[in-house]
Design a protein around this motif. Sequence first.
Motif, PDB file in Angstrom:
ATOM      1  N   GLU A 225      41.606  59.186  29.558  1.00  0.00           N
ATOM      2  CA  GLU A 225      41.626  60.449  28.821  1.00  0.00           C
ATOM      3  C   GLU A 225      43.029  61.004  28.614  1.00  0.00           C
ATOM      4  OE1 GLU A 225      38.973  63.122  30.788  1.00  0.00           O
ATOM      5  OE2 GLU A 225      37.166  62.048  30.136  1.00  0.00           O
ATOM      6  N   GLY A 226      44.024  60.141  28.633  1.00  0.00           N
ATOM      7  CA  GLY A 226      45.383  60.570  28.340  1.00  0.00           C
ATOM      8  C   GLY A 226      46.055  61.387  29.425  1.00  0.00           C
ATOM      9  N   ARG A 227      45.397  61.540  30.593  1.00  0.00           N
ATOM     10  CA  ARG A 227      45.953  62.399  31.640  1.00  0.00           C
ATOM     11  C   ARG A 227      46.205  61.661  32.954  1.00  0.00           C
ATOM     12  NH1 ARG A 227      41.657  65.490  29.697  1.00  0.00           N
ATOM     13  NH2 ARG A 227      40.470  65.028  31.583  1.00  0.00           N
ATOM     14  N   GLU A 228      45.426  60.624  33.240  1.00  0.00           N
ATOM     15  CA  GLU A 228      45.548  59.935  34.521  1.00  0.00           C
ATOM     16  C   GLU A 228      45.158  58.487  34.348  1.00  0.00           C
ATOM     17  OE1 GLU A 228      41.401  60.857  36.765  1.00  0.00           O
ATOM     18  OE2 GLU A 228      42.709  62.606  36.503  1.00  0.00           O
ATOM     19  N   LEU A 229      45.086  57.761  35.473  1.00  0.00           N
ATOM     20  CA  LEU A 229      44.642  56.376  35.481  1.00  0.00           C
ATOM     21  C   LEU A 229      43.423  56.240  36.372  1.00  0.00           C
ATOM     22  CD1 LEU A 229      48.063  56.321  35.739  1.00  0.00           C
ATOM     23  CD2 LEU A 229      47.601  53.915  35.270  1.00  0.00           C
ATOM     24  N   ARG A 230      42.659  55.197  36.157  1.00  0.00           N
ATOM     25  CA  ARG A 230      41.523  54.864  37.008  1.00  0.00           C
ATOM     26  C   ARG A 230      41.636  53.412  37.465  1.00  0.00           C
ATOM     27  NH1 ARG A 230      37.061  58.477  36.371  1.00  0.00           N
ATOM     28  NH2 ARG A 230      38.038  60.543  36.385  1.00  0.00           N
ATOM     29  N   ILE A 231      41.508  53.202  38.755  1.00  0.00           N
ATOM     30  CA  ILE A 231      41.424  51.855  39.309  1.00  0.00           C
ATOM     31  C   ILE A 231      39.951  51.599  39.596  1.00  0.00           C
ATOM     32  CG2 ILE A 231      42.147  50.315  41.156  1.00  0.00           C
ATOM     33  CD1 ILE A 231      44.616  52.008  41.525  1.00  0.00           C
ATOM     34  N   SER A 232      39.371  50.681  38.868  1.00  0.00           N
ATOM     35  CA  SER A 232      37.916  50.512  38.882  1.00  0.00           C
ATOM     36  C   SER A 232      37.484  49.396  39.818  1.00  0.00           C
ATOM     37  CB  SER A 232      37.406  50.215  37.462  1.00  0.00           C
ATOM     38  OG  SER A 232      37.755  51.258  36.581  1.00  0.00           O
ATOM     39  N   GLN A 233      36.304  49.604  40.413  1.00  0.00           N
ATOM     40  CA  GLN A 233      35.563  48.585  41.141  1.00  0.00           C
ATOM     41  C   GLN A 233      36.351  47.983  42.305  1.00  0.00           C
ATOM     42  OE1 GLN A 233      34.166  45.746  38.226  1.00  0.00           O
ATOM     43  NE2 GLN A 233      32.630  47.144  37.424  1.00  0.00           N
ATOM     44  N   VAL A 234      36.984  48.830  43.112  1.00  0.00           N
ATOM     45  CA  VAL A 234      37.627  48.328  44.318  1.00  0.00           C
ATOM     46  C   VAL A 234      36.576  48.258  45.425  1.00  0.00           C
ATOM     47  CG1 VAL A 234      39.888  49.196  43.690  1.00  0.00           C
ATOM     48  CG2 VAL A 234      38.342  50.649  45.008  1.00  0.00           C
ATOM     49  N   THR A 235      36.806  47.390  46.376  1.00  0.00           N
ATOM     50  CA  THR A 235      35.799  47.139  47.414  1.00  0.00           C
ATOM     51  C   THR A 235      35.961  48.022  48.640  1.00  0.00           C
ATOM     52  OG1 THR A 235      37.189  45.387  48.356  1.00  0.00           O
ATOM     53  CG2 THR A 235      35.565  44.736  46.696  1.00  0.00           C
ATOM     54  N   GLU A 236      36.958  48.901  48.632  1.00  0.00           N
ATOM     55  CA  GLU A 236      37.216  49.760  49.793  1.00  0.00           C
ATOM     56  C   GLU A 236      37.630  51.146  49.326  1.00  0.00           C
ATOM     57  OE1 GLU A 236      40.384  50.071  53.551  1.00  0.00           O
ATOM     58  OE2 GLU A 236      40.096  48.175  52.492  1.00  0.00           O
ATOM     59  N   ASP A 237      37.251  52.142  50.092  1.00  0.00           N
ATOM     60  CA  ASP A 237      37.693  53.507  49.804  1.00  0.00           C
ATOM     61  C   ASP A 237      39.123  53.651  50.332  1.00  0.00           C
ATOM     62  OD1 ASP A 237      38.167  56.195  49.517  1.00  0.00           O
ATOM     63  OD2 ASP A 237      36.243  56.850  50.328  1.00  0.00           O
ATOM     64  N   TYR A 238      40.075  53.236  49.513  1.00  0.00           N
ATOM     65  CA  TYR A 238      41.466  53.231  49.958  1.00  0.00           C
ATOM     66  C   TYR A 238      41.995  54.642  50.202  1.00  0.00           C
ATOM     67  CZ  TYR A 238      41.736  48.260  48.891  1.00  0.00           C
ATOM     68  OH  TYR A 238      41.533  46.901  48.893  1.00  0.00           O
ATOM     69  N   PHE A 239      41.472  55.598  49.484  1.00  0.00           N
ATOM     70  CA  PHE A 239      41.923  56.978  49.710  1.00  0.00           C
ATOM     71  C   PHE A 239      41.556  57.427  51.123  1.00  0.00           C
ATOM     72  CE2 PHE A 239      41.384  61.595  49.518  1.00  0.00           C
ATOM     73  CZ  PHE A 239      42.614  61.973  48.998  1.00  0.00           C
ATOM     74  N   LYS A 240      40.361  57.102  51.554  1.00  0.00           N
ATOM     75  CA  LYS A 240      39.930  57.451  52.907  1.00  0.00           C
ATOM     76  C   LYS A 240      40.746  56.706  53.957  1.00  0.00           C
ATOM     77  CE  LYS A 240      35.730  57.726  55.755  1.00  0.00           C
ATOM     78  NZ  LYS A 240      34.269  57.431  55.796  1.00  0.00           N
ATOM     79  N   SER A 241      41.219  55.521  53.605  1.00  0.00           N
ATOM     80  CA  SER A 241      42.009  54.719  54.544  1.00  0.00           C
ATOM     81  C   SER A 241      43.481  55.121  54.564  1.00  0.00           C
ATOM     82  CB  SER A 241      41.899  53.233  54.185  1.00  0.00           C
ATOM     83  OG  SER A 241      40.535  52.814  54.219  1.00  0.00           O
ATOM     84  N   GLY A 242      43.848  56.118  53.799  1.00  0.00           N
ATOM     85  CA  GLY A 242      45.222  56.606  53.832  1.00  0.00           C
ATOM     86  C   GLY A 242      46.142  56.026  52.781  1.00  0.00           C
ATOM     87  N   TYR A 243      45.606  55.246  51.850  1.00  0.00           N
ATOM     88  CA  TYR A 243      46.434  54.702  50.773  1.00  0.00           C
ATOM     89  C   TYR A 243      46.599  55.784  49.696  1.00  0.00           C
ATOM     90  CZ  TYR A 243      45.873  50.066  52.826  1.00  0.00           C
ATOM     91  OH  TYR A 243      45.904  48.985  53.674  1.00  0.00           O
ATOM     92  N   ARG A 244      47.847  56.127  49.421  1.00  0.00           N
ATOM     93  CA  ARG A 244      48.119  57.230  48.486  1.00  0.00           C
ATOM     94  C   ARG A 244      48.994  56.830  47.309  1.00  0.00           C
ATOM     95  NH1 ARG A 244      44.612  58.812  51.147  1.00  0.00           N
ATOM     96  NH2 ARG A 244      44.373  60.810  52.248  1.00  0.00           N
ATOM     97  N   ILE A 245      49.416  55.570  47.235  1.00  0.00           N
ATOM     98  CA  ILE A 245      50.345  55.136  46.189  1.00  0.00           C
ATOM     99  C   ILE A 245      49.754  53.942  45.454  1.00  0.00           C
ATOM    100  CG2 ILE A 245      52.682  54.316  45.676  1.00  0.00           C
ATOM    101  CD1 ILE A 245      53.599  55.644  48.252  1.00  0.00           C
ATOM    102  N   ALA A 246      49.862  53.952  44.136  1.00  0.00           N
ATOM    103  CA  ALA A 246      49.480  52.808  43.315  1.00  0.00           C
ATOM    104  C   ALA A 246      50.757  52.154  42.795  1.00  0.00           C
ATOM    105  CB  ALA A 246      48.597  53.246  42.148  1.00  0.00           C
ATOM    106  N   ILE A 247      50.889  50.858  43.012  1.00  0.00           N
ATOM    107  CA  ILE A 247      52.091  50.145  42.591  1.00  0.00           C
ATOM    108  C   ILE A 247      51.708  48.983  41.684  1.00  0.00           C
ATOM    109  CG2 ILE A 247      53.301  50.756  44.718  1.00  0.00           C
ATOM    110  CD1 ILE A 247      52.904  47.842  45.635  1.00  0.00           C
TER     111      ILE A 247
END
Length: 299
Positions: A225-247
């Motif tokens: 939608e021109g405002r953010e990105l989406r990383i689709s269909q990952v197998t783990e809740d990386y946000f809950k695991s403390g991952y905060r950066i997309a590279i």
Amino acid sequence: MRLPSKTAAFWILLAASGLSAFVVPRAWTAWLRGFFQPLALIQTPLSWVPQGVQVTFEGVGEEPLPQNRARALLAENEALQRQVAQQHERLASAEETVAQLTRLKAEALDSQARVVIAPVVAFDANPRRATLLITLNERQRRFVQKDQWVLAATSPLPDWDPNATVRDLVDREWLVGRISEVQPRVARVQLTTDPAFKADVRAARVLPDGTWQVAGERCVASGWEGRELRISQVTEDYFKSGYRIAIVPAGHGLAAPMTVGQIMGAMPRDDSPQHFDLRVLPWGTAAQLAHVYVLASEP
């Protein structure tokens, strides 16, 4: 002869005014409009009064300067953290390259790299796209090609520490998109938030010593939608695991991994509860950029 009454005079003048609006040529009345234009000079000081009052009370209720300074320091700290982390990743990548006996190839790629500083001249008016236009001089045009990565330029080179290298400058920034079209004098940049944008990414988190820990799962990010990105269909809740950066990992025009945004949350998918979609927000707003850095190469 008796003069007409006030009512009759009113209707006579009204009819004459209407007739002049449609019948009398504009050239006949132009001198009359010019006669009244000096009245604007008289009205100008009167307009200053409400404007002055508005400016006077504009600052009432705003946050004090120390908080603004704190936010500036926080942004500076985030930029320094990105620089340290990305330099560490570059060093680790170089060590791995040595171990794999491909150092000569890596050096050739790095030695041919060029950073082109280009001013932003326009943004896409189409709400269904997220792109921007940059200008190129004749020399820059030789280095810029389609699909090259583009970084934000929040610290233009003339304002940068003269003792710092261009690599130090680049390490503080983030990926904003790729070159999608090149013309003789301009180039179009497809932003990472464009719905048609897609790229391989990894989730990463910062360890206590300041280094990155990169998840092994290969992911695909796309604009949303021109405002953010989406990383689709990952197998783990990386946000809950403390991952905060997309590279974006090294390769395909990148000598080392570069950050593309901050992971802001995770949502379970309706079609597969075991998979998640990650929301990624760019580190800054592209509309506020005056310049960008193009990671170009020798022609």
